[in-house]
Design a protein around this motif. Sequence first.
Motif, PDB file in Angstrom:
ATOM      1  N   GLU A   1      -0.521   3.597  10.093  1.00  0.00           N
ATOM      2  CA  GLU A   1       0.104   2.874   8.934  1.00  0.00           C
ATOM      3  C   GLU A   1      -0.908   2.117   7.483  1.00  0.00           C
ATOM      4  O   GLU A   1      -2.363   2.703   8.070  1.00  0.00           O
ATOM      5  CB  GLU A   1       0.348   1.472   8.622  1.00  0.00           C
ATOM      6  CG  GLU A   1       1.245   1.434  10.015  1.00  0.00           C
ATOM      7  CD  GLU A   1       2.849   1.553   9.039  1.00  0.00           C
ATOM      8  OE1 GLU A   1       3.349   1.800   8.325  1.00  0.00           O
ATOM      9  OE2 GLU A   1       3.470   2.020  10.468  1.00  0.00           O
ATOM     10  N   PRO A   2      -0.823   2.676   6.268  1.00  0.00           N
ATOM     11  CA  PRO A   2      -1.630   2.823   5.225  1.00  0.00           C
ATOM     12  C   PRO A   2      -2.326   1.071   4.980  1.00  0.00           C
ATOM     13  O   PRO A   2      -1.695   0.584   5.156  1.00  0.00           O
ATOM     14  CB  PRO A   2      -1.472   3.702   3.946  1.00  0.00           C
ATOM     15  CG  PRO A   2       0.552   3.069   4.299  1.00  0.00           C
ATOM     16  CD  PRO A   2       0.709   2.353   5.826  1.00  0.00           C
ATOM     17  N   SER A   3      -3.688   1.313   4.573  1.00  0.00           N
ATOM     18  CA  SER A   3      -3.964  -0.294   4.291  1.00  0.00           C
ATOM     19  C   SER A   3      -5.104   0.372   3.441  1.00  0.00           C
ATOM     20  O   SER A   3      -6.236   1.147   3.511  1.00  0.00           O
ATOM     21  CB  SER A   3      -4.241  -1.031   6.052  1.00  0.00           C
ATOM     22  OG  SER A   3      -5.470  -0.522   6.550  1.00  0.00           O
TER      23      SER A   3
ATOM     24  N   THR B   1       1.129  -1.191   0.098  1.00  0.00           N
ATOM     25  CA  THR B   1      -0.040   0.276   0.005  1.00  0.00           C
ATOM     26  C   THR B   1       0.642   1.151  -0.006  1.00  0.00           C
ATOM     27  O   THR B   1       2.062   1.068  -0.122  1.00  0.00           O
ATOM     28  CB  THR B   1      -0.720   0.193   1.195  1.00  0.00           C
ATOM     29  OG1 THR B   1      -0.423  -0.190   2.175  1.00  0.00           O
ATOM     30  CG2 THR B   1      -1.818  -1.648   1.487  1.00  0.00           C
TER      31      THR B   1
ATOM     32  N   GLN C   1      -2.910  10.730   4.602  1.00  0.00           N
ATOM     33  CA  GLN C   1      -2.083  10.802   5.085  1.00  0.00           C
ATOM     34  C   GLN C   1      -1.848  11.105   6.200  1.00  0.00           C
ATOM     35  O   GLN C   1      -1.026  10.266   7.113  1.00  0.00           O
ATOM     36  CB  GLN C   1      -1.762  12.179   4.793  1.00  0.00           C
ATOM     37  CG  GLN C   1      -1.674  12.306   2.727  1.00  0.00           C
ATOM     38  CD  GLN C   1      -0.181  11.419   2.000  1.00  0.00           C
ATOM     39  OE1 GLN C   1       0.354  12.197   2.456  1.00  0.00           O
ATOM     40  NE2 GLN C   1      -1.073  10.236   1.610  1.00  0.00           N
TER      41      GLN C   1
ATOM     42  N   SER D   1      -2.258   7.494   7.663  1.00  0.00           N
ATOM     43  CA  SER D   1      -1.954   6.769   7.257  1.00  0.00           C
ATOM     44  C   SER D   1      -0.213   7.038   7.871  1.00  0.00           C
ATOM     45  O   SER D   1       0.337   5.392   8.545  1.00  0.00           O
ATOM     46  CB  SER D   1      -1.506   6.970   5.715  1.00  0.00           C
ATOM     47  OG  SER D   1      -2.239   6.574   5.151  1.00  0.00           O
TER      48      SER D   1
ATOM     49  N   PRO E   1       2.764   6.822   4.144  1.00  0.00           N
ATOM     50  CA  PRO E   1       2.614   8.264   3.972  1.00  0.00           C
ATOM     51  C   PRO E   1       3.918   9.172   3.157  1.00  0.00           C
ATOM     52  O   PRO E   1       4.818   8.818   3.405  1.00  0.00           O
ATOM     53  CB  PRO E   1       2.697   8.113   5.264  1.00  0.00           C
ATOM     54  CG  PRO E   1       2.968   6.771   5.803  1.00  0.00           C
ATOM     55  CD  PRO E   1       2.619   5.868   4.964  1.00  0.00           C
TER      56      PRO E   1
ATOM     57  N   GLU F   1      -6.657   9.290  -1.197  1.00  0.00           N
ATOM     58  CA  GLU F   1      -5.386   8.814  -0.351  1.00  0.00           C
ATOM     59  C   GLU F   1      -4.552   9.595  -0.740  1.00  0.00           C
ATOM     60  O   GLU F   1      -3.980   9.619   0.286  1.00  0.00           O
ATOM     61  CB  GLU F   1      -5.353   7.288  -1.215  1.00  0.00           C
ATOM     62  CG  GLU F   1      -6.183   6.358  -1.084  1.00  0.00           C
ATOM     63  CD  GLU F   1      -5.228   5.201  -1.712  1.00  0.00           C
ATOM     64  OE1 GLU F   1      -4.034   5.038  -1.979  1.00  0.00           O
ATOM     65  OE2 GLU F   1      -6.534   4.196  -1.620  1.00  0.00           O
TER      66      GLU F   1
END
Length: 208
Positions: free
Chosen positions: A41-43, A7, A34, A37, A10, A28
């Motif tokens: 953590e981004p997902s 993914t 941002q 994330s 950031p 996103e």
Amino acid sequence: MDHMGPTLVPLIMSLPPLQQILASGTGEQDPLAQALSLLFEPSPVLFHHIIPQIISSSIFSFITSYLALIDLTVDTLNQCSDIRRAEFIAAHPRIGATKNLSALSSKEQGSTTTPDVIHRLAHLNACYERRYSGLCYITFVNGRSRAAIAEEMEDKLGIEHSLSPDEPSLAAFVAIKEGDELWKQELDRAVRDVGRIAGSRLAALKQT
């Protein structure tokens, strides 16, 4: 740790002003995505489920701090299905991972670890995932060493402390199926620790 493929990492290492967050869209690259994330953590679950629900929440426009935003994010996550919550947890890197870490994850996990501890953690992760089907081990490291976390994982699994890279064997662990009470308890604990990690990251970024 994300079983759903890579993914976006950031693009920021500081949080935008809260006013930008409150005016954010669901993209996103928008400020809310941002910021979350960076903190969580981004997902895919974050981008496609949590963020739209946060923005549509009746209390979102009344958020007055990042601490409140973290609480709202965790509350929103806990309204999701168990499978979706497990997918959200899986966005965090595995304990002991040394590659593809975000800057904050790398700092949290520490950089000075002997190879035997790294190998032990890799085995313990496999053992944990054998026992708790569909879950990945998450814990609030809070400055502890990877060796200390390895012992915590061993205690969680009910096995002796060791530096063996392959003992006990995976076959020694009976799987706890998704949805069983013990599985749900472990998922709930992991979600709580993700919230604690986000709070720690917020403090590290010196914001409230």
